[in-house]
Design a protein around this motif. Structure first.
Motif, mmCIF file in Angstrom:
data_model
loop_
_atom_site.group_PDB
_atom_site.id
_atom_site.type_symbol
_atom_site.label_atom_id
_atom_site.label_comp_id
_atom_site.label_asym_id
_atom_site.label_seq_id
_atom_site.Cartn_x
_atom_site.Cartn_y
_atom_site.Cartn_z
ATOM 1 N N THR A 91 13.527 -1.578 23.182
ATOM 2 C CA THR A 91 12.738 -1.244 24.055
ATOM 3 C C THR A 91 13.180 -2.049 25.615
ATOM 4 O OG1 THR A 91 10.816 -0.580 23.596
ATOM 5 C CG2 THR A 91 10.092 -0.712 25.432
ATOM 6 N N ALA A 92 13.299 -3.041 24.960
ATOM 7 C CA ALA A 92 13.884 -4.425 26.182
ATOM 8 C C ALA A 92 15.051 -4.019 26.621
ATOM 9 C CB ALA A 92 13.770 -5.406 25.479
ATOM 10 N N TRP A 93 16.064 -3.093 25.445
ATOM 11 C CA TRP A 93 17.380 -3.124 26.012
ATOM 12 C C TRP A 93 17.514 -1.959 27.028
ATOM 13 C CZ3 TRP A 93 19.240 1.439 22.708
ATOM 14 C CH2 TRP A 93 20.437 2.187 23.753
ATOM 15 N N ARG A 94 16.643 -0.818 26.656
ATOM 16 C CA ARG A 94 17.164 0.440 27.108
ATOM 17 C C ARG A 94 16.078 0.028 28.500
ATOM 18 N NH1 ARG A 94 17.702 3.889 29.756
ATOM 19 N NH2 ARG A 94 18.496 6.053 29.559
ATOM 20 N N VAL A 95 15.445 -0.149 29.331
ATOM 21 C CA VAL A 95 14.756 -0.516 29.637
ATOM 22 C C VAL A 95 14.523 -1.837 30.968
ATOM 23 C CG1 VAL A 95 13.734 1.877 29.403
ATOM 24 C CG2 VAL A 95 12.557 -0.063 29.140
ATOM 25 N N GLY A 96 14.376 -2.622 29.947
ATOM 26 C CA GLY A 96 14.340 -4.018 30.706
ATOM 27 C C GLY A 96 15.183 -4.698 31.975
ATOM 28 N N VAL A 97 16.264 -4.319 32.258
ATOM 29 C CA VAL A 97 17.245 -3.750 33.312
ATOM 30 C C VAL A 97 16.747 -3.271 34.777
ATOM 31 C CG1 VAL A 97 19.654 -4.037 34.035
ATOM 32 C CG2 VAL A 97 18.907 -5.043 32.241
ATOM 33 N N TYR A 98 16.129 -2.150 33.971
ATOM 34 C CA TYR A 98 16.194 -1.211 34.704
ATOM 35 C C TYR A 98 14.765 -1.687 35.326
ATOM 36 C CZ TYR A 98 20.388 1.401 34.298
ATOM 37 O OH TYR A 98 21.977 2.058 33.827
ATOM 38 N N ALA A 99 14.077 -1.982 34.869
ATOM 39 C CA ALA A 99 12.285 -2.330 35.080
ATOM 40 C C ALA A 99 12.856 -3.586 36.258
ATOM 41 C CB ALA A 99 11.868 -2.614 34.125
ATOM 42 N N GLY A 100 13.498 -4.254 35.592
ATOM 43 C CA GLY A 100 13.424 -5.390 36.629
ATOM 44 C C GLY A 100 14.423 -4.881 38.191
ATOM 45 N N ALA A 101 15.064 -4.434 37.995
ATOM 46 C CA ALA A 101 15.948 -3.543 39.656
ATOM 47 C C ALA A 101 14.566 -3.282 39.979
ATOM 48 C CB ALA A 101 17.044 -2.999 38.807
ATOM 49 N N LEU A 102 13.783 -2.566 39.618
ATOM 50 C CA LEU A 102 12.769 -1.408 40.000
ATOM 51 C C LEU A 102 11.679 -2.324 40.802
ATOM 52 C CD1 LEU A 102 12.199 0.851 41.449
ATOM 53 C CD2 LEU A 102 10.607 1.993 38.833
ATOM 54 N N ALA A 103 11.338 -3.417 39.864
ATOM 55 C CA ALA A 103 10.758 -4.155 40.429
ATOM 56 C C ALA A 103 11.229 -5.924 41.705
ATOM 57 C CB ALA A 103 9.811 -5.276 39.275
ATOM 58 N N ALA A 104 11.801 -5.869 42.017
ATOM 59 C CA ALA A 104 13.019 -6.191 42.901
ATOM 60 C C ALA A 104 12.627 -5.503 44.216
ATOM 61 C CB ALA A 104 14.046 -6.535 42.543
#
Length: 534
Positions: A91-104
Motif C-alpha cells: 500500500t505504501a508503495w502503490r499510493v505513498g508518493v501520490y498521497a504525499g503529492a496530493l497532501a502537498a
C-alpha cells in the motif's frame, strides 16, 4: 523643536495576536475544500489494501511483483521501488508518493489562499488595521494546513492500523510531513511574489521538480538509494519505508525542513509591508497588446496554461513509454487485468492500459478547467473585474475571454498528452490522439458546472472543487474497489467510449457536449442578470 521616536520591538505575543480568530475564520472558509481534498486522499490510501489483496493474494504473486519491479525501471519511475511483500508495504508503495503529492497540493493551496491571496485582494490590510499581530496571518495559514495534514495522518493511521499500527503511523506521519514541507515552502514563496497565482505556480513547480527527481532516482536504482531520490521530499517519504523496517530518522529530515522553511518565512514576513514582496513586479510600460478582454485574460492565465501543457506532454511521454512494461507487469494476474478492463475496456491489455492512463489524464484535466474557470470568480471577488467592466466591455465578453482559455486550454492539454503518448509508445498516433480528445466532453461538463455555480450561486463557486474531487475519486479508486456500475456512471467520464481499442459511440459524447453547452449558457445567463460581488 524635534522629537525622537523610540521604536519598541513588539513581543512575540503581540506579533501573534488574533491568530486564533484568524485560524477559525480560515477553517470556516475552507470547510468544503479541506474535507474534500483530505477525504479523497485518505480514501485513495485506505482503499488499497483490499484492492492489493485481490490482485496479489498469494506469496508467490507478491514475490513475482517484487521481481518485476526490480527490473522495470519505467514503473519504478512512476510508482517507486517495493521494499516488502506485506499488504501494508505494498500500500505504501502503490499510493505513498501520490498521497504525499496530493497532501502537498492541498497544503500549498491553503497557505497561499490565506496569505498572498488575502493581501492581493486587499482584505489583509483591513484585517491588519485591527488588533492583529504582524505574523498572525501567516501563523493561522500554517496552522490551517497543519490541521488538514493532522486529520489526514490520523485517518491514514487509524485506517491502516489493521495492517500494522507502527507502519500505519509511519505512513501517516510521512504523508503529513510532506504536506507541511510544501506548506512552509508556499509560505516562503508567498513572501517573495506579489501574485497569488504566481505563488501557487512556483510552489507547484517545486513539487513537480521533486516528483521528477524522485522518478529519475528510482529509475536508476531499485532500492531508493539514488542521490536524486534523496534530493526530493517525496523520496524521503519513500525512504521512510513504512511496513519495511521503518527508518524513523527520516521523519527528522521532514521536521527539519519544516522548521527551517518556517523560520525563513517568518523572517521574511517581518521585513516587508503588507501587499509588497521581495520580488516585486517590474514597473514600466506593458509589453504586447491588451486591447481586449480576451487578451487580458490570456495575459493573466498564460503562465498556468504553459505549466499545465508541459506537464501533460511529459506525462504522455512517460505513460506511453511504460505501456509495454505495464503489460509485462500485469502478466497473467486476473485481478489486475480486470481493473484495467474496467478502466479502459476489454479490447486487449495494451489498449486497456492506454485507455486507463488517458482517462486518468482526463480526470486531471478536469482540475485544470475548474481552476481556470474559477479565475473568473477570483477576478470578480478581488475587485479587479470592476475597472474592466466600467469600460465598454460587457459581462459576457469579459467572461468569454476566460472561458475560451479554460475550455480551449483543456483541449490543448489533451492534444499534447496524445502527442506525448505517441512519442513514448512509438505507434498508433491517430487512435491515441482520438482517445485523448474524446475525454473533452466530460471535462467540459465539469467546467460547465463551474460556470453555472459562478453565474447562479457565486458564494458556492468553490463547490466546483468538490465535484472535481468526487469525480477524480470515482475514476481513480472506483474500478479498483469494484464499485457498482451505477456509482461509476455518476461521473461524466463513465459514459465515454473506451478508446483506443473500443468502439466509438457518438451518442454519449454528443449528450455530454450538449450538457456542457447548457450548463455554460445557464451560467452566463445568471452572470448577466445578477449583481456583481462586492
Amino acid at each position: 523643536m524635534t522629537t525622537t521616536a523610540f521604536a519598541v520591538r513588539p513581543t512575540s505575543s503581540r506579533q501573534l495576536a488574533g491568530t486564533g480568530a484568524l485560524l477559525r475564520f480560515a477553517l470556516r472558509r475552507d470547510r468544503l475544500m479541506i474535507p474534500v481534498w483530505v477525504g479523497v486522499n485518505s480514501l485513495m490510501v485506505l482503499s488499497m489494501p483490499t484492492t492489493l489483496e485481490g490482485l496479489y493474494g498469494t506469496p508467490a504473486e507478491r514475490a513475482g511483483l517484487i521481481r518485476q519491479m526490480a527490473t522495470n525501471a519505467s514503473l519504478r519511475a512512476m510508482i517507486g521501488p517495493v521494499f516488502n511483500d506485506s499488504l501494508g508495504a505494498l500500500t505504501a508503495w502503490r499510493v505513498g508518493v501520490y498521497a504525499g503529492a496530493l497532501a502537498a497540493v492541498t497544503s500549498l493551496l491553503v497557505v497561499v489562499r490565506h496569505t498572498r491571496d488575502e493581501e492581493e485582494s486587499g482584505r489583509q490590510e483591513l484585517v491588519a488595521s485591527g488588533m492583529v499581530g504582524r505574523r498572525a496571518s501567516l501563523t493561522s495559514a500554517l496552522l490551517a494546513a497543519a490541521v488538514a495534514n493532522a486529520v489526514l495522518a490520523l485517518l491514514v493511521t487509524a485506517g491502516l492500523a489493521g495492517q500494522g499500527a507502527v507502519g500505519a503511523l509511519a505512513l501517516g506521519l510521512g504523508i503529513a510531513g510532506v504536506g507541511m514541507v510544501f506548506a512552509t515552502m508556499a509560505a516562503i514563496v508567498a513572501q517573495l511574489t506579489e501574485s497569488a497565482r504566481l505563488a501557487r505556480g512556483l510552489t507547484a513547480a517545486v513539487l513537480g521538480t521533486a516528483f521528477v527527481l524522485r522518478a529519475a532516482g528510482d529509475s536508476a536504482r531499485d532500492d531508493g538509494s539514488s542521490p536524486l531520490t534523496w534530493l526530493s521530499p517525496l523520496g524521503w517519504l519513500e525512504n521512510l519505508r513504512p511496513y519495511a523496517d521503518e527508518r524513523w530518522w527520516v521523519l527528522g529530515l521532514l521536521a527539519a525542513a519544516v522548521v527551517l522553511q518556517g523560520a525563513v518565512a517568518y523572517g521574511l514576513a517581518g521585513r516587508r509591508d503588507i501587499g509588497m514582496s521581495f520580488l516585486p513586479t517590474r514597473p514600466g510600460a506593458a509589453t504586447g497588446r491588451l486591447g481586449s478582454a480576451g487578451a487580458l485574460a490570456w495575459r493573466l492565465q498564460r503562465g498556468g496554461v504553459l505549466g499545465w501543457s508541459i506537464g501533460f506532454l511529459l506525462a504522455g511521454v512517460v505513460y506511453g513509454g511504460m505501456t509495454e512494461g505495464a503489460a509485462d507487469l500485469v502478466g497473467d494476474n486476473a485481478g489486475a487485468r480486470r481493473i484495467f478492463e474496467r478502466m479502459g475496456g476489454r479490447s486487449g491489455l495494451t489498449d486497456a492500459f492506454l485507455a486507463s492512463m488517458v482517462g486518468m489524464l482526463g480526470l486531471v484535466a478536469a482540475l485544470y478547467i475548474v481552476a481556470s474557470v474559477l479565475r473568473l470568480h477570483g477576478e470578480e471577488t478581488s475587485g479587479r473585474a470592476e475597472p474592466v467592466l466600467a469600460n465598454a466591455v460587457g459581462r459576457l465578453r469579459w467572461a468569454a475571454g476566460h472561458l475560451v482559455i479554460a475550455f480551449g486550454g483543456s483541449a490543448l492539454l489533451m492534444l499534447l498528452a496524445g502527442l506525448g503518448f505517441a512519442v513514448g509508445y512509438g505507434r498508433e498516433i491517430g487512435p491515441i490522439l482520438g482517445a485523448c480528445l474524446v475525454q473533452l466532453p466530460a471535462i467540459w461538463v465539469i467546467g460547465g458546472l463551474a460556470v453555472l455555480l459562478i453565474g447562479v450561486l457565486p458564494r458556492a463557486a468553490a463547490a466546483a472543487w468538490g465535484v472535481a474531487g468526487a469525480v477524480l475519486l470515482i475514476g481513480w479508486v472506483g474500478p479498483a474497489l469494484d464499485v457498482p456500475q451505477v456509482v461509476l456512471d455518476l461521473s461524466p467520464f463513465g459514459h465515454l467510449p473506451k478508446l483506443p481499442g473500443g468502439e466509438m459511440e457518438w451518442g454519449p459524447v454528443l449528450v455530454l457536449l450538449g450538457l456542457a453547452v447548457v450548463l455554460v449558457a445557464a451560467g452566463l445567463a445568471g452572470l448577466r442578470r445578477r449583481d456583481m460581488t462586492t
